[in-house]
Design a protein around this motif. Structure first.
Motif, mmCIF file in Angstrom:
data_model
loop_
_atom_site.group_PDB
_atom_site.id
_atom_site.type_symbol
_atom_site.label_atom_id
_atom_site.label_comp_id
_atom_site.label_asym_id
_atom_site.label_seq_id
_atom_site.Cartn_x
_atom_site.Cartn_y
_atom_site.Cartn_z
ATOM 1 N N VAL A 229 0.737 -1.177 -0.012
ATOM 2 C CA VAL A 229 -0.073 -0.119 0.024
ATOM 3 C C VAL A 229 0.817 1.234 0.061
ATOM 4 O O VAL A 229 0.146 2.284 -0.774
ATOM 5 C CB VAL A 229 -1.029 -0.126 1.139
ATOM 6 N N GLU A 232 2.090 1.889 -3.578
ATOM 7 C CA GLU A 232 0.872 2.285 -4.395
ATOM 8 C C GLU A 232 0.640 3.810 -4.224
ATOM 9 O O GLU A 232 0.479 4.317 -4.921
ATOM 10 C CB GLU A 232 -0.509 1.343 -3.863
ATOM 11 N N ALA A 352 -6.194 4.179 -1.543
ATOM 12 C CA ALA A 352 -5.023 3.215 -1.099
ATOM 13 C C ALA A 352 -5.843 2.636 0.194
ATOM 14 O O ALA A 352 -6.053 3.317 1.173
ATOM 15 C CB ALA A 352 -3.870 3.598 -0.824
ATOM 16 N N GLU A 353 -5.848 1.456 0.535
ATOM 17 C CA GLU A 353 -6.500 0.609 1.868
ATOM 18 C C GLU A 353 -5.349 0.088 2.625
ATOM 19 O O GLU A 353 -4.694 -1.079 2.290
ATOM 20 C CB GLU A 353 -7.379 -0.154 1.541
#
Length: 487
Positions: A229, A232, A352-353
């Motif tokens: 993440v 990302e 984004a998680e």
């Protein structure tokens, strides 16, 4: 001032508050008109909830003081579903039935336009909507005062108290009564809900982090569960896109966004937290002038917890910055993309998680060592049993909870063992404990985590049998390495 053409014609713009005006605009976006409401009926109302039980008890007490007044008192859930209605005046009850302000109907803004309880829930603030301030004509014969009921444990909105009377009745005390009833409901929920501590209310802090005072992120911070993440988010920032970082409270959304930004640019980072509802205007004026300044990024945390009118104001300011700047100078955080207000979701290019810590057990040990080193400014040791306990715990409050536990332990020792850890990390998920049960659990854990102590020795110190210790360990879901409960 320009108003949407569907807004109530008889209310003067000069006398309408910004919050009500923003609610009119939202009502128009929901597709409502002055002639049409869309209250939705559900066949099920949760009359067994703590909110229903405590709210109804408080309103019945209030009813005794308003016995001769035409005031209808209601409890709603956080979605605007009316759970109960208490009133002895048959005339106003029949009138409210005709507009569906009754148990089993949803009366949020999207269903009924601008109204007291809908505005209180949308803005998370006490609200008074009088007569012609209602968006839909069918409600203009009433004055509604409502206040949100806060969950005493999470601090979130559990529902609302709504007091409705005729529009020509005196309303000066109505809002004060609604606020008092909401506060009493929260207090009663705390008293009947196992005595757990209330969460602090939002304060809207703004923190500044300067890039030139920060070192590059340590390898221990970029743990395996974070790397994907993090990469990302950094890629999206590099491309100049607006990013939302989502995840459960305490997973480290703001920290991740800040680290990713600082790896790309030497910039100042402002971390902005949601304010209390009454402080929104001052909160916006405090930090929004920083938007769009060179080498400045603003991380706006918890946008899913913002009052609705603040969301609209914020979206407008971010939209202006987005239109003129190449690289988006802001990051938003929320629990999930679905929880983000639509006005703000439109200003985000990618989401984004960050996964919860319970899904990242391999991250627990490196994070724990990092937090201990932060606390002592040198490496701190962990026993094998302590690492096993920390890794197997579910961490409901995520990285924030792990940091607090480790920092407190590291402040007392250079080698963290079981007896340096709090009782919570030895306890599995289950029902909330009463204060007496929590004291009993903590004493059992204190004895069991003393170095070299056996279950028999713990039983003797507590003055109970071994069988009782094992039964209590099972009852409280206590797990201590080397002290497995009998099955």
């Amino acid at each position: 001032m320009h108003l949407h053409r569907s807004a109530p014609e008889s209310a003067s713009p000069a006398t309408v508050t910004p919050r009500v005006r923003a609610s009119w605009r939202r009502s128009a976006r929901y597709g409502l008109t002055a002639e049409e409401m869309r209250p939705v009926f559900t066949g099920s109302v949760d009359t067994g909830s703590l909110l229903y039980e405590c709210g109804t008890a408080v309103l019945r007490g209030l009813q005794a003081t308003l016995a001769n007044e035409p005031v209808s008192m209601m409890i709603t859930d956080p979605e605007g579903l009316v759970l109960s209605r208490i009133c002895e005046d048959g005339t106003i009850n029949r009138s409210l039935d005709r507009v569906h302000l009754a148990p089993g109907f949803y009366f949020a803004e999207e269903n009924a336009g601008t109204n007291g309880l809908g505005l209180a829930l949308a803005d998370r603030a006490p609200s008074l909507v009088k007569a012609e301030e209602h968006y839909c004509a069918g409600l203009r014969g009433y004055t509604c005062a409502a206040a949100p009921v806060l969950d005493p444990v999470s601090g979130g909105v559990a529902g609302s108290v709504n007091l409705t009377t005729w529009s020509d009745s005196a309303s000066e005390l109505l809002l004060a009564l609604a606020q008092s009833a909401a506060g009493n409901t929260t207090a009663l929920m705390l008293a009947r809900g196992a005595g757990r501590s209330a969460q602090p209310m939002p304060r809207g802090e703004v923190f500044r982090v300067y890039a030139d005072r920060m070192r590059a992120p340590e390898a221990s911070v970029l743990t395996p569960g974070w790397r994907n993440v993090f990469a990302e988010a950094r890629s999206e920032f590099r491309a100049g896109r607006a990013v939302a970082v989502v995840g459960e409270p305490g997973v480290g959304k703001t920290a991740l966004a800040s680290l990713a930004r600082r790896q790309l640019r030497r910039e100042r980072v402002l971390s902005v937290r949601p304010p209390a509802p009454d402080d929104v205007e001052a909160w916006l004026e405090l930090w929004t002038p920083e938007l769009g300044k060179d080498s400045t990024c603003v991380i706006i945390s918890g946008v899913d917890r913002l009052p609705a009118w603040a969301t609209g104001e914020l979206a407008e300011r971010l939209g202006e910055v987005r239109a003129r700047d190449g690289m988006q100078p802001y990051v938003l955080t929320a629990e999930s993309a679905e929880d983000m207000p639509e006005e703000l979701r439109r200003l985000v290019d990618t989401v984004a998680e960050v996964p919860a810590l319970r899904f990242r057990p391999d991250d627990v040990q490196p994070l724990a060592r990092h937090f201990a080193r932060q606390r002592r400014r040198r490496d701190v040791g962990f026993s094998t049993s302590a690492i096993r306990t920390l890794t197997s715990y579910d961490w409901p409050d995520n990285v924030r909870q792990l940091r607090q536990v480790v920092r407190e332990a590291a402040g007392r020792t250079d080698l963290i063992d079981l007896n340096h850890l709090p009782p919570e990390v030895f306890t599995g998920p289950g029902r909330p404990l009463t204060r007496l049960e929590a004291v009993e659990r903590d004493e059992i854990i204190r004895c069991l985590t003393e170095p070299g102590t056996t279950v028999g020795e713990a039983a003797r110190e507590l003055g109970v049998s071994r069988a009782t210790i094992y039964r209590k360990m099972s009852q409280y879901r206590i797990t201590v390495p080397g002290r497995a409960p009998r099955t």
